[in-house]
Design an enzyme around this catalytic site. Sequence first.
Site, PDB file in Angstrom:
ATOM      1  N   ARG A 149      -2.457 -11.527  11.537  1.00 23.97           N
ATOM      2  CA  ARG A 149      -2.590 -10.029  11.246  1.00 23.97           C
ATOM      3  C   ARG A 149      -3.530  -9.750  10.342  1.00 23.97           C
ATOM      4  O   ARG A 149      -4.313  -8.634  10.141  1.00 23.97           O
ATOM      5  CB  ARG A 149      -1.009  -9.830  10.711  1.00 23.97           C
ATOM      6  CG  ARG A 149      -0.459  -8.600  11.439  1.00 23.97           C
ATOM      7  CD  ARG A 149       0.888  -8.027  10.637  1.00 23.97           C
ATOM      8  NE  ARG A 149       1.919  -8.914  11.106  1.00 23.97           N
ATOM      9  CZ  ARG A 149       3.080  -9.433  10.385  1.00 23.97           C
ATOM     10  NH1 ARG A 149       3.079  -8.864   9.043  1.00 23.97           N
ATOM     11  NH2 ARG A 149       3.875 -10.017  10.947  1.00 23.97           N
ATOM     12  N   ARG A 182      10.813 -13.052   2.878  1.00 24.19           N
ATOM     13  CA  ARG A 182      11.691 -12.040   3.154  1.00 24.19           C
ATOM     14  C   ARG A 182      13.069 -12.577   4.045  1.00 24.19           C
ATOM     15  O   ARG A 182      12.641 -13.623   4.919  1.00 24.19           O
ATOM     16  CB  ARG A 182      10.820 -11.243   4.253  1.00 24.19           C
ATOM     17  CG  ARG A 182      10.027 -10.057   3.354  1.00 24.19           C
ATOM     18  CD  ARG A 182       9.729  -8.813   4.313  1.00 24.19           C
ATOM     19  NE  ARG A 182       9.067  -9.210   5.281  1.00 24.19           N
ATOM     20  CZ  ARG A 182       8.088  -8.195   5.712  1.00 24.19           C
ATOM     21  NH1 ARG A 182       7.773  -7.345   5.006  1.00 24.19           N
ATOM     22  NH2 ARG A 182       7.266  -8.380   6.959  1.00 24.19           N
ATOM     23  N   LYS A 207       0.791  -1.170   0.095  1.00 25.29           N
ATOM     24  CA  LYS A 207      -0.035  -0.045  -0.127  1.00 25.29           C
ATOM     25  C   LYS A 207       0.785   1.187  -0.033  1.00 25.29           C
ATOM     26  O   LYS A 207       0.461   2.141  -0.601  1.00 25.29           O
ATOM     27  CB  LYS A 207      -1.011  -0.142   1.277  1.00 25.29           C
ATOM     28  CG  LYS A 207      -2.189   1.039   1.271  1.00 25.29           C
ATOM     29  CD  LYS A 207      -3.165   0.444   2.076  1.00 25.29           C
ATOM     30  CE  LYS A 207      -2.886   0.196   3.380  1.00 25.29           C
ATOM     31  NZ  LYS A 207      -2.943   1.245   4.435  1.00 25.29           N
ATOM     32  N   ARG A 211      12.976 -13.028   9.952  1.00 19.10           N
ATOM     33  CA  ARG A 211      12.566 -12.275  10.921  1.00 19.10           C
ATOM     34  C   ARG A 211      11.393 -13.233  11.839  1.00 19.10           C
ATOM     35  O   ARG A 211      10.853 -13.807  11.000  1.00 19.10           O
ATOM     36  CB  ARG A 211      11.970 -11.095  10.748  1.00 19.10           C
ATOM     37  CG  ARG A 211      13.059 -10.091  10.114  1.00 19.10           C
ATOM     38  CD  ARG A 211      12.657  -8.643  10.261  1.00 19.10           C
ATOM     39  NE  ARG A 211      11.220  -8.523   9.745  1.00 19.10           N
ATOM     40  CZ  ARG A 211      10.782  -7.496   9.100  1.00 19.10           C
ATOM     41  NH1 ARG A 211      11.550  -6.177   9.265  1.00 19.10           N
ATOM     42  NH2 ARG A 211       9.660  -7.004   8.457  1.00 19.10           N
ATOM     43  N   ARG A 221     -11.076   4.482   9.441  1.00 22.20           N
ATOM     44  CA  ARG A 221     -10.757   2.994  10.046  1.00 22.20           C
ATOM     45  C   ARG A 221     -12.233   2.462  10.520  1.00 22.20           C
ATOM     46  O   ARG A 221     -12.118   1.257  10.864  1.00 22.20           O
ATOM     47  CB  ARG A 221      -9.627   3.012  11.099  1.00 22.20           C
ATOM     48  CG  ARG A 221      -9.275   1.881  11.401  1.00 22.20           C
ATOM     49  CD  ARG A 221      -7.543   2.001  11.626  1.00 22.20           C
ATOM     50  NE  ARG A 221      -6.652   2.025  10.463  1.00 22.20           N
ATOM     51  CZ  ARG A 221      -5.158   2.365  10.600  1.00 22.20           C
ATOM     52  NH1 ARG A 221      -4.735   2.568  11.916  1.00 22.20           N
ATOM     53  NH2 ARG A 221      -4.598   2.269   9.689  1.00 22.20           N
TER      54      ARG A 221
END
Length: 233
Positions: A171, A127, A13, A160, A88
Amino acid sequence: MIVLLFGPPGCGKGTQAASIAQRFRIPAISTGEMFRAECRAGTDLGRLACSILKSGGLVGDAIVDQIVAARIQQPDCASGFLLDGYPRTLEQAAFLDAMLQKRGLPKPIAILLDVPAQVLVSRITARRQCGLCGRIYNMLSQPPKLGEICDNDRTPLVRREDDTEEVILARLKAYRDATGPVIAYYRNGGCRRVDAAGTPAEIAREIERLLAGELGAARSTREASAPPLSCIS
Ligand SMILES: [Zn+2]
C-alpha cells in the site's frame, strides 16, 4: 490560508485534517466528501462522478478539477480551506495553481506527514479488533485492559487480514508511486515536511507551529511592502 495535506495511509491524516480545520476555522475537504456532496446535490457533475464511481472506474482529472473548483467557491471557504486527497496528479496540481492564481488566492501551503515505513508497519500490525462488537484496539497506543481480550465482552481480539506487513508495504509503495511526483512538484514551492512518527497531539502541535509561522510570514511580507513609518539605523 490554503493547506494541502499529504501523507501515506496510516499516517493519521484524517485526525490532523480535523484538528487543523478546528484550530484555523477552515473546512477540511476530502475528495470523497466532495464527491458525496455533489452526488447528494444532484448536480450534473455529481451525477457523472457518481456513475463513474459506481461502475468501479476512476474519476478523471477534468471532472475532479471541476468539482474542486466549484467546492472551494462555497462561502465556507472564504477565509481558506484544507484539501485532503487533492491534487493527486501533476495535471491536477497545475490546474489548482492556475485556478488559485486566476482567482487572486494565495499559494497553497503543502504539508507532508512523513512517517518511516517501519513505524507505520508496527502501528498497523498492532491493530486488533473484537470479532463480536467490532471495537478496535491498538496494542501500542490503545491496548485493552487485559491481554488481547475485549474490554466490553471478553471476546479474544483478532488481527484484520489485511493488516500484515506485506499488505502495508505494498500500500505504501502504491502511495509513493502515485503521489511522489505531486509531492516533488510542491517541494519546489516549499512543501513542508512534518515528522508524523509521534503521537497525534505532538503532530498537531508541530503542524500548528508551522502554519502559525506561515501566517506570520505572510503578514510581515504584506507589512514590509507598505512604506516604512520610521527608519531604524
Ligand atoms: Zn467486543
